[in-house]
Design an enzyme around this catalytic site. Structure first.
Site, PDB file in Angstrom:
ATOM      1  N   TYR A   1      45.362 -40.956 -98.788  1.00 46.51           N
ATOM      2  CA  TYR A   1      45.109 -41.804 -97.110  1.00 46.51           C
ATOM      3  C   TYR A   1      44.264 -42.595 -97.262  1.00 46.51           C
ATOM      4  O   TYR A   1      45.015 -43.674 -95.842  1.00 46.51           O
ATOM      5  CB  TYR A   1      43.651 -40.622 -96.760  1.00 46.51           C
ATOM      6  CG  TYR A   1      43.378 -40.267 -95.695  1.00 46.51           C
ATOM      7  CD1 TYR A   1      43.444 -39.541 -94.997  1.00 46.51           C
ATOM      8  CD2 TYR A   1      41.966 -41.332 -95.242  1.00 46.51           C
ATOM      9  CE1 TYR A   1      42.842 -39.109 -93.285  1.00 46.51           C
ATOM     10  CE2 TYR A   1      41.900 -41.993 -93.898  1.00 46.51           C
ATOM     11  CZ  TYR A   1      42.518 -40.451 -93.196  1.00 46.51           C
ATOM     12  OH  TYR A   1      42.373 -40.639 -92.214  1.00 46.51           O
ATOM     13  N   ASP A   2      43.312 -43.635 -97.818  1.00 42.97           N
ATOM     14  CA  ASP A   2      42.407 -44.369 -97.902  1.00 42.97           C
ATOM     15  C   ASP A   2      43.879 -45.806 -97.741  1.00 42.97           C
ATOM     16  O   ASP A   2      43.850 -46.705 -96.790  1.00 42.97           O
ATOM     17  CB  ASP A   2      41.774 -44.986 -98.973  1.00 42.97           C
ATOM     18  CG  ASP A   2      41.505 -46.637 -99.328  1.00 42.97           C
ATOM     19  OD1 ASP A   2      40.561 -46.564 -97.357  1.00 42.97           O
ATOM     20  OD2 ASP A   2      41.227 -47.353 -99.797  1.00 42.97           O
ATOM     21  N   MET A   3      44.641 -45.975 -98.719  1.00 40.71           N
ATOM     22  CA  MET A   3      46.087 -46.308 -98.952  1.00 40.71           C
ATOM     23  C   MET A   3      46.914 -47.132 -97.450  1.00 40.71           C
ATOM     24  O   MET A   3      47.775 -47.851 -97.230  1.00 40.71           O
ATOM     25  CB  MET A   3      47.026 -46.498-100.061  1.00 40.71           C
ATOM     26  CG  MET A   3      45.195 -47.256-100.871  1.00 40.71           C
ATOM     27  SD  MET A   3      46.769 -46.779-102.422  1.00 40.71           S
ATOM     28  CE  MET A   3      47.391 -48.990-102.167  1.00 40.71           C
TER      29      MET A   3
ATOM     30  N   LYS B   1      46.251 -44.715 -94.221  1.00 44.39           N
ATOM     31  CA  LYS B   1      45.645 -44.963 -92.816  1.00 44.39           C
ATOM     32  C   LYS B   1      46.026 -46.026 -91.587  1.00 44.39           C
ATOM     33  O   LYS B   1      46.378 -45.851 -90.554  1.00 44.39           O
ATOM     34  CB  LYS B   1      43.855 -44.991 -93.086  1.00 44.39           C
ATOM     35  CG  LYS B   1      43.210 -46.060 -93.361  1.00 44.39           C
ATOM     36  CD  LYS B   1      41.985 -45.233 -93.962  1.00 44.39           C
ATOM     37  CE  LYS B   1      40.868 -47.024 -94.042  1.00 44.39           C
ATOM     38  NZ  LYS B   1      40.476 -47.030 -95.064  1.00 44.39           N
TER      39      LYS B   1
END
Length: 160
Positions: A129-131, A133
């Protein structure tokens, strides 16, 4: 009722399960996370590895998942800190929109590794998710579930 919560004592107070009298045995657990990325993000897939500004997504998620699994005893208040013997990941694209993350953890110990496998799968999903978004905030971590547990009082196997 028959079954009781293992981390709540007779007076209703939380506490660790006493494993001091248990015998060590081989324990294994497999957890799965399902992440909806959408076609836009997965269309950026090259040779089964998403290259994003923060680096290779799946490889980074795998490393983060192992690190997360190793920290489970520090993250979950009543979880026993254990030294895992092994932690492996299988991250695969399921279709044009979904990624499946499997984390399998094992240990020879007095307590199981379900929480480590679940934490590893969760941290790997959050890392994806973080990478990703920056491309879209429509990413959904749909589910995280225990798939298999071996060792201890009873084994568990989920069909799907």
């Amino acid at each position: 009722m028959g079954k009781e919560f293992s981390h709540i004592d007779k007076s209703g107070q939380p506490g660790m399960v006493d494993v001091s009298k248990k015998k060590e045995s081989f324990r294994l657990a497999k957890a799965r996370a399902l992440v909806f990325l959408g076609e836009e993000i997965l269309s950026a897939l090259e040779n089964e590895e998403l290259q994003m500004p923060k680096g290779p997504v799946f490889q980074t998620a795998l490393i983060a998942g192992v690190m997360g699994a190793k920290q489970t005893g520090n993250l979950i208040p009543l979880c026993h800190p254990i030294g895992m013997d092994n932690c492996k990941f299988d991250i695969r694209v399921l279709d044009t929109a979904h990624v499946q993350i499997d984390c399998t953890a094992s240990v020879y110990a007095k307590t199981g590794v379900e929480m480590e496998a679940l934490t590893g799968a969760s941290v790997a999903a959050l890392t994806i998710y973080d990478m990703c978004k920056a491309m879209s905030h429509d990413i959904i971590i749909k589910e995280i579930k225990l798939m298999k547990k071996r060792g201890g009082k009873k084994d568990f196997l989920r069909d799907a």
